[in-house]
Design a protein around this motif. Structure first.
Motif, PDB file in Angstrom:
ATOM      1  N   HIS A  33       0.850  -1.191   0.000  1.00  0.00           N
ATOM      2  CA  HIS A  33       0.000   0.000   0.000  1.00  0.00           C
ATOM      3  C   HIS A  33       0.889   1.245   0.000  1.00  0.00           C
ATOM      4  CE1 HIS A  33      -3.087   2.853   1.108  1.00  0.00           C
ATOM      5  NE2 HIS A  33      -2.540   3.079   2.292  1.00  0.00           N
ATOM      6  N   ARG A  34       0.478   2.267  -0.782  1.00  0.00           N
ATOM      7  CA  ARG A  34       1.192   3.540  -0.813  1.00  0.00           C
ATOM      8  C   ARG A  34       0.234   4.648  -0.416  1.00  0.00           C
ATOM      9  NH1 ARG A  34       4.147   4.162  -6.474  1.00  0.00           N
ATOM     10  NH2 ARG A  34       2.134   3.375  -7.213  1.00  0.00           N
ATOM     11  N   ARG A  35       0.600   5.387   0.608  1.00  0.00           N
ATOM     12  CA  ARG A  35      -0.294   6.437   1.104  1.00  0.00           C
ATOM     13  C   ARG A  35      -0.500   7.540   0.073  1.00  0.00           C
ATOM     14  NH1 ARG A  35       2.500   5.442   6.182  1.00  0.00           N
ATOM     15  NH2 ARG A  35       1.020   4.650   7.745  1.00  0.00           N
ATOM     16  N   GLU A  36       0.504   7.773  -0.764  1.00  0.00           N
ATOM     17  CA  GLU A  36       0.347   8.840  -1.754  1.00  0.00           C
ATOM     18  C   GLU A  36      -0.596   8.439  -2.887  1.00  0.00           C
ATOM     19  OE1 GLU A  36       4.128   6.536  -2.783  1.00  0.00           O
ATOM     20  OE2 GLU A  36       3.078   7.292  -0.984  1.00  0.00           O
ATOM     21  N   LYS A  37      -0.809   7.144  -3.066  1.00  0.00           N
ATOM     22  CA  LYS A  37      -1.769   6.655  -4.057  1.00  0.00           C
ATOM     23  C   LYS A  37      -2.636   5.574  -3.404  1.00  0.00           C
ATOM     24  CE  LYS A  37       1.058   7.570  -8.152  1.00  0.00           C
ATOM     25  NZ  LYS A  37       1.672   6.972  -9.369  1.00  0.00           N
ATOM     26  N   PRO A  38      -3.503   5.984  -2.484  1.00  0.00           N
ATOM     27  CA  PRO A  38      -4.239   5.008  -1.668  1.00  0.00           C
ATOM     28  C   PRO A  38      -5.336   4.254  -2.408  1.00  0.00           C
ATOM     29  CG  PRO A  38      -4.991   7.230  -1.197  1.00  0.00           C
ATOM     30  CD  PRO A  38      -3.818   7.383  -2.120  1.00  0.00           C
ATOM     31  N   ARG A  39      -5.788   4.851  -3.506  1.00  0.00           N
ATOM     32  CA  ARG A  39      -6.959   4.287  -4.184  1.00  0.00           C
ATOM     33  C   ARG A  39      -8.084   4.052  -3.145  1.00  0.00           C
ATOM     34  NH1 ARG A  39      -4.051  -0.584  -7.187  1.00  0.00           N
ATOM     35  NH2 ARG A  39      -3.029  -0.613  -5.134  1.00  0.00           N
ATOM     36  N   GLN A  40      -8.691   2.862  -3.113  1.00  0.00           N
ATOM     37  CA  GLN A  40      -9.761   2.607  -2.131  1.00  0.00           C
ATOM     38  C   GLN A  40      -9.416   1.435  -1.216  1.00  0.00           C
ATOM     39  OE1 GLN A  40     -13.219   2.022  -4.643  1.00  0.00           O
ATOM     40  NE2 GLN A  40     -13.761   4.192  -4.521  1.00  0.00           N
ATOM     41  N   LEU A  41      -8.129   1.125  -1.143  1.00  0.00           N
ATOM     42  CA  LEU A  41      -7.737  -0.066  -0.392  1.00  0.00           C
ATOM     43  C   LEU A  41      -8.183  -0.014   1.063  1.00  0.00           C
ATOM     44  CD1 LEU A  41      -6.208  -2.741  -0.126  1.00  0.00           C
ATOM     45  CD2 LEU A  41      -4.149  -1.405   0.369  1.00  0.00           C
ATOM     46  N   MET A  42      -7.806   1.040   1.773  1.00  0.00           N
ATOM     47  CA  MET A  42      -8.135   1.114   3.197  1.00  0.00           C
ATOM     48  C   MET A  42      -9.632   1.253   3.428  1.00  0.00           C
ATOM     49  SD  MET A  42      -5.400   0.414   4.666  1.00  0.00           S
ATOM     50  CE  MET A  42      -6.175   0.511   6.286  1.00  0.00           C
ATOM     51  N   THR A  43     -10.304   1.934   2.494  1.00  0.00           N
ATOM     52  CA  THR A  43     -11.762   2.057   2.620  1.00  0.00           C
ATOM     53  C   THR A  43     -12.431   0.693   2.539  1.00  0.00           C
ATOM     54  OG1 THR A  43     -11.764   4.272   1.654  1.00  0.00           O
ATOM     55  CG2 THR A  43     -13.841   3.050   1.588  1.00  0.00           C
ATOM     56  N   ARG A  44     -11.976  -0.108   1.581  1.00  0.00           N
ATOM     57  CA  ARG A  44     -12.586  -1.436   1.424  1.00  0.00           C
ATOM     58  C   ARG A  44     -12.195  -2.374   2.564  1.00  0.00           C
ATOM     59  NH1 ARG A  44     -15.324  -2.195  -3.142  1.00  0.00           N
ATOM     60  NH2 ARG A  44     -15.083  -0.658  -4.811  1.00  0.00           N
ATOM     61  N   LEU A  45     -10.957  -2.267   3.043  1.00  0.00           N
ATOM     62  CA  LEU A  45     -10.556  -3.081   4.182  1.00  0.00           C
ATOM     63  C   LEU A  45     -11.311  -2.676   5.442  1.00  0.00           C
ATOM     64  CD1 LEU A  45      -6.694  -3.385   3.671  1.00  0.00           C
ATOM     65  CD2 LEU A  45      -8.409  -5.199   3.445  1.00  0.00           C
ATOM     66  N   ARG A  46     -11.514  -1.369   5.588  1.00  0.00           N
ATOM     67  CA  ARG A  46     -12.299  -0.887   6.734  1.00  0.00           C
ATOM     68  C   ARG A  46     -13.719  -1.444   6.671  1.00  0.00           C
ATOM     69  NH1 ARG A  46     -12.507   3.373  10.501  1.00  0.00           N
ATOM     70  NH2 ARG A  46     -10.403   4.033   9.912  1.00  0.00           N
ATOM     71  N   ARG A  47     -14.320  -1.415   5.493  1.00  0.00           N
ATOM     72  CA  ARG A  47     -15.677  -1.956   5.345  1.00  0.00           C
ATOM     73  C   ARG A  47     -15.712  -3.447   5.684  1.00  0.00           C
ATOM     74  NH1 ARG A  47     -18.677  -1.747  -0.439  1.00  0.00           N
ATOM     75  NH2 ARG A  47     -17.084  -3.328  -0.881  1.00  0.00           N
TER      76      ARG A  47
END
Length: 281
Positions: A224-238
């Motif tokens: 994961h790259r914070r400068e290009k987060p896309r929706q990774l953390m959002t989907r993992l959070r969900r």
């Protein structure tokens, strides 16, 4: 008659007034299987009308621990004798009649049996394995119970039919205990916070700490790259929010993340949440 085998929480229930009647059962093993089905659902009053063989080794072997139901079973020579003192009689029937008769499904039969049991014994009558109850026997019943099985394969084993009806009786009883409130035995237990769950729900601050830790580990392993987060953390959070994690689960997950960091050579992201009693490292 003898006392019922209803469990302790059912004191004052209607089970001692419910009589399971089997007519001319040809296979004694089925009698044992019926006794097992009855005891599973907290019923004990069994009456046998002219069984081909009972008692015998096969019936006790199939009862699987419900031998007390067999020990106390009444054996009579006719259906009339079995139902003589009953205020309500219900017979199972799988086929239609030229003369319509009151027909009810198992849940309605359970409710009716409970209602009528206040006035006296209620008989639930099951017929022979090969052809059920005769028309004459069914005419002695106030209601016919129809189990809506698959019409392409509607034949039920005797003990299966008894189990269905006894299950509905049990469910009706459980719904009625505790002053009409929903029984704790029927309440779902699917997430932390539900009665019976072993660990409290994780508080928001612990869940947020887990998400911060997770994101850091994903950065450490270059997933994961914070400068290009896309929706990774959002989907993992969900994903994880949908799981409604408890405190122990959060603790386990953070321990896994810490181990990943150690294995990758990355510095650990702060201390783990406080260990809960009962966790084994």
């Amino acid at each position: 008659m003898h006392k019922s085998a209803l469990p302790q929480e059912s004191a004052g229930g209607f089970g001692d007034q419910i009589r399971i009647v089997l007519v001319e059962t040809s296979h004694s093993g089925n009698i044992g299987a019926v006794a097992r089905a009855m005891k599973n659902m907290g019923l004990a009053n069994l009456c046998l009308v002219n069984p081909v063989s009972f008692p015998d080794e096969a019936s006790y072997a199939r009862s699987a621990g419900a031998s007390d139901v067999l020990d106390n079973a009444m054996v009579v020579n006719s259906l009339d004798e079995a139902i003589a003192d009953c205020v309500c009689v219900m017979g199972t029937s799988a086929r239609g009649r030229k003369v319509p008769w009151p027909v009810i499904a198992p849940p309605d039969a359970a409710a009716k049996a409970a209602e009528q049991s206040a006035a006296g014994p209620v008989a639930l009558v099951f017929g022979r394995e090969n052809h059920g109850l005769s028309n004459e026997e069914l005419q002695r019943c106030h209601f016919h119970i129809h189990i809506p099985s698959n019409p392409d394969y509607s034949s039920l084993n005797l003990s299966m039919a008894v189990q269905v009806v006894c299950y509905e009786l049990r469910m009706h009883f459980l719904r009625g205990i505790e002053g009409g409130e929903v029984s704790p035995y029927l309440k779902p237990m699917v997430a932390p916070g539900d009665p019976g769950w072993d660990v409290p729900p994780a508080p928001v601050q612990d869940v947020e700490g887990f998400f911060e830790h997770l994101e850091q580990v994903l950065v450490d392993v270059e997933f994961h790259r914070r400068e290009k987060p896309r929706q990774l953390m959002t989907r993992l959070r969900r994903l994880f929010q949908r799981a409604q994690m408890d405190q122990m689960e959060i603790n386990i997950l953070r321990g896994i993340l810490t181990s990943v960091q150690k294995a990758s050579g990355a510095p650990a992201s702060g201390s783990r949440v406080k260990t809960i009693a009962g966790e084994q490292d």
